[in-house]
Design an enzyme around this catalytic site. Structure first.
Site, short mmCIF file in Angstrom:
data_model
loop_
_atom_site.label_atom_id
_atom_site.label_comp_id
_atom_site.label_asym_id
_atom_site.label_seq_id
_atom_site.Cartn_x
_atom_site.Cartn_y
_atom_site.Cartn_z
N ASP A 144 -4.53 -6.38 5.39
CA ASP A 144 -5.48 -7.27 6.06
C ASP A 144 -5.41 -8.69 5.52
O ASP A 144 -5.73 -9.64 6.22
CB ASP A 144 -6.91 -6.72 5.91
CG ASP A 144 -7.13 -5.46 6.75
OD1 ASP A 144 -6.53 -5.39 7.84
OD2 ASP A 144 -7.86 -4.57 6.31
N LYS A 176 -11.35 -3.61 20.00
CA LYS A 176 -9.95 -4.01 20.08
C LYS A 176 -9.33 -3.70 21.45
O LYS A 176 -8.12 -3.80 21.62
CB LYS A 176 -9.14 -3.37 18.96
CG LYS A 176 -9.62 -3.76 17.55
CD LYS A 176 -8.62 -3.39 16.48
CE LYS A 176 -9.19 -3.67 15.08
NZ LYS A 176 -8.20 -3.51 14.01
N LYS A 225 -14.43 0.48 16.94
CA LYS A 225 -13.14 -0.21 16.77
C LYS A 225 -12.34 -0.15 18.07
O LYS A 225 -11.72 -1.12 18.49
CB LYS A 225 -12.37 0.45 15.62
CG LYS A 225 -11.26 -0.40 15.06
CD LYS A 225 -10.65 0.21 13.79
CE LYS A 225 -11.54 0.00 12.57
NZ LYS A 225 -10.93 0.52 11.34
N ASN A 240 0.85 -1.19 0.00
CA ASN A 240 0.00 0.00 0.00
C ASN A 240 0.89 1.24 0.00
O ASN A 240 2.10 1.13 0.06
CB ASN A 240 -0.97 -0.02 1.19
CG ASN A 240 -0.25 -0.07 2.51
OD1 ASN A 240 0.45 0.86 2.88
ND2 ASN A 240 -0.39 -1.18 3.23
N LYS A 297 9.55 -16.61 -10.11
CA LYS A 297 8.66 -15.61 -10.74
C LYS A 297 7.55 -16.34 -11.49
O LYS A 297 7.83 -17.18 -12.35
CB LYS A 297 9.49 -14.76 -11.68
CG LYS A 297 8.70 -13.71 -12.42
CD LYS A 297 9.62 -12.74 -13.15
CE LYS A 297 8.80 -11.78 -14.01
NZ LYS A 297 8.72 -12.15 -15.41
N1 CTP Z 1 -3.90 -3.10 12.31
C1 CTP Z 1 -3.11 -4.11 12.84
N2 CTP Z 1 -3.08 -5.31 12.24
C2 CTP Z 1 -3.82 -5.57 11.15
C3 CTP Z 1 -4.65 -4.56 10.62
C4 CTP Z 1 -4.68 -3.33 11.22
O1 CTP Z 1 -2.42 -3.85 13.83
N3 CTP Z 1 -3.75 -6.77 10.59
C5 CTP Z 1 -3.97 -1.81 13.01
C6 CTP Z 1 -3.40 -0.61 12.29
O2 CTP Z 1 -2.04 -0.42 12.57
C7 CTP Z 1 -4.26 0.51 12.84
C8 CTP Z 1 -5.59 -0.14 13.13
O3 CTP Z 1 -5.33 -1.53 13.17
O4 CTP Z 1 -3.75 0.98 14.07
C9 CTP Z 1 -6.72 0.14 12.22
O5 CTP Z 1 -6.66 -0.48 11.01
P1 CTP Z 1 -7.90 -0.41 9.98
O6 CTP Z 1 -7.46 -1.04 8.73
O7 CTP Z 1 -8.44 0.96 9.92
O8 CTP Z 1 -8.98 -1.26 10.72
P2 CTP Z 1 -9.36 -2.74 10.61
O9 CTP Z 1 -9.35 -3.25 11.98
O10 CTP Z 1 -8.52 -3.44 9.62
O11 CTP Z 1 -10.86 -2.68 10.15
P3 CTP Z 1 -11.50 -2.32 8.74
O12 CTP Z 1 -10.44 -2.47 7.70
O13 CTP Z 1 -12.59 -3.28 8.63
O14 CTP Z 1 -11.99 -0.90 8.89
#
Ligand code: CTP
Length: 408
Positions: A278, A342, A338, A208, A288
């Site tokens: 995610d 969490k 959230k 990303n 490759k």
């Molecule tokens: N984060 C994490 N580990 C993951 C995904 C996210 O530690 N596998 C942490 C990021 O560093 C950030 C927070 O979670 O502090 C929020 O991430 P975000 O992508 O906004 O939330 P998600 O929990 O992934 O939920 P969604 O994508 O459904 O909004």
């Protein structure tokens, strides 16, 4: 530390290069700001050579990246020394006057250690107006490195000689080690930063646009307040040379998960700013992958572990956990959910709607929300300034009162 040295127009300016040299030798990064009069006594070339950085002198120079350099410099500096400080700069500072690069910067340099090393003729030093100004500045928290007594440039003997560069460096070191300026001394804080890369094959990945700037700014802001920082960074071009920041480089979400869960039990707080993928490809090819023809290609993705949620479930009494959220709709309500899901203490809601906020840029605009529903929305600020606000409002002793009623 990042130290700004301000130089004004007195004969003692000839000692400024020696002061800068000693600071660099002590491991600090130094930027000089001079008044035009200072450059009658010491050259731009000398100051730029000893500091290794360009000099800031002209508020309106065409060569400035933008005309608000005094604002970006005040974010950059962890502490500031004005040496020599003439009666004029002391008077301007005491009266709130900003009419050149240095005096304007001084007015904006608040809440961080600021030292002044006065240098002037004895009668000037003893002038009641100067003494009143000095006493006023001291009452606001500015530290005066007292001038010494001895031969003065005007041929007389008396009080008014600028303290020797060695004494000024020692005064700064003492000031920086004061508990009030180092409220996080003895605390270890975990920070995750940057993107993660999820390998598809030996040459491709899913990633990303995160650059890691917010996480690195947080690490610097924490270290500047005395914390030991465990920085777990995904792939980024950013560098750190701060001895208080211990950096571990990782590539994938699972590597970041392993490091973060290993380090968290030894930390009093964690700020997870990384943009963690995610999902990752279920299988990674060790060669490759070849083109697969017209029917296209399907990558099957599986979910990565949620580092933040895992730390939330591991959290013990006395640990503070701060997460970030990127939301597009129902931002505050989603972020609050959230935070609860969490088990966080604070969540920092990143805005994607505002120009100047988000990936890659140097500025950000955030809302910090606490467990009990209090929140603070920042203006658009540099990422370092946002980092300072997050640290101040979530981790410092005064933080409890700083979120209530959206106080500034
Ligand atoms: N984060 C994490 N580990 C993951 C995904 C996210 O530690 N596998 C942490 C990021 O560093 C950030 C927070 O979670 O502090 C929020 O991430 P975000 O992508 O906004 O939330 P998600 O929990 O992934 O939920 P969604 O994508 O459904 O909004």
């Amino acid at each position: 530390m990042r130290i700004i040295v301000g130089i004004t127009g007195g004969i003692a300016a000839y000692k400024a290069p020696q002061l800068v040299r000693l600071l660099v030798k002590a491991g600090h990064e130094v930027r000089c700001v001079a008044t035009p009069h200072a450059l009658e006594f010491v050259t731009r070339l000398t100051l730029e050579t000893v500091s290794g950085n360009s000099l800031y002198c002209d508020l309106f120079a065409q060569t400035n990246n933008h005309t608000t350099e005094h604002i970006s410099l005040k974010d950059w500096g962890d502490a500031m020394i004005v040496a020599p400080a003439t009666a004029n700069i002391i008077g301007k500072m005491a009266s709130g006057i900003g009419d050149d690069a240095l005096s304007t910067l001084l007015l904006s340099f608040s809440r961080k250690p600021l030292l002044m090393a006065p240098a002037m003729n004895t009668q000037m030093w003893e002038c009641p107006a100067v003494q009143r100004n000095v006493a006023y500045l001291v009452s606001t928290g500015i530290e005066m490195v007292e001038p010494g007594t001895g031969d003065l440039a005007c041929g007389t003997t008396g009080k008014g000689r600028m303290a020797e560069p060695e004494e000024i460096v020692q005064a700064l070191a003492r000031r920086l080690s004061r508990a009030a300026d180092m409220p996080l001394r003895g605390k270890r804080v975990l920070v995750t930063a940057g993107p993660t890369y999820e390998r598809i094959d030996s040459v491709r990945f899913i990633g990303n646009y995160s650059t890691g700037k917010m996480g690195f700014a947080l690490a610097e802001a924490l270290a500047a307040r005395g914390a030991e920082v465990e920085l777990v960074a995904g792939p980024t071009a950013l560098k750190t040379d701060n001895a208080a920041i211990h950096r571990t480089d990782v590539e994938s979400a699972r590597e970041m998960y392993a490091e973060a869960t290993r380090l968290f039990p030894g930390c009093t707080a964690a700020i997870l700013s990384a943009a963690v993928a995610d999902y990752r490809p279920e299988h990674t090819a060790d060669h490759k992958l070849k083109k697969q023809g017209d029917e296209g290609m399907t990558l099957h993705l599986v979910q990565n572990p949620d580092i933040l949620a895992t730390l939330g479930s591991m959290k013990q009494e006395g640990q503070t956990l701060i997460g970030f959220a990127l939301e597009t709709d129902n931002e505050q309500a989603n972020a609050q959910r959230k935070l609860e899901r969490k088990n966080l203490d604070y969540i920092v809601l990143n805005s994607l709607r505002d120009a100047g906020a988000g990936f890659g840029v140097d500025t950000n605009l955030v809302t910090i929300m606490s467990r009990n529903g209090d929140s603070y929305t920042s203006p658009l600020m540099s990422k370092r300034e946002v980092a300072d606000e997050i640290v101040r409002r979530c981790l410092l002793p005064e933080s409890a009162t700083l979120l209530a009623n959206n106080e500034v």
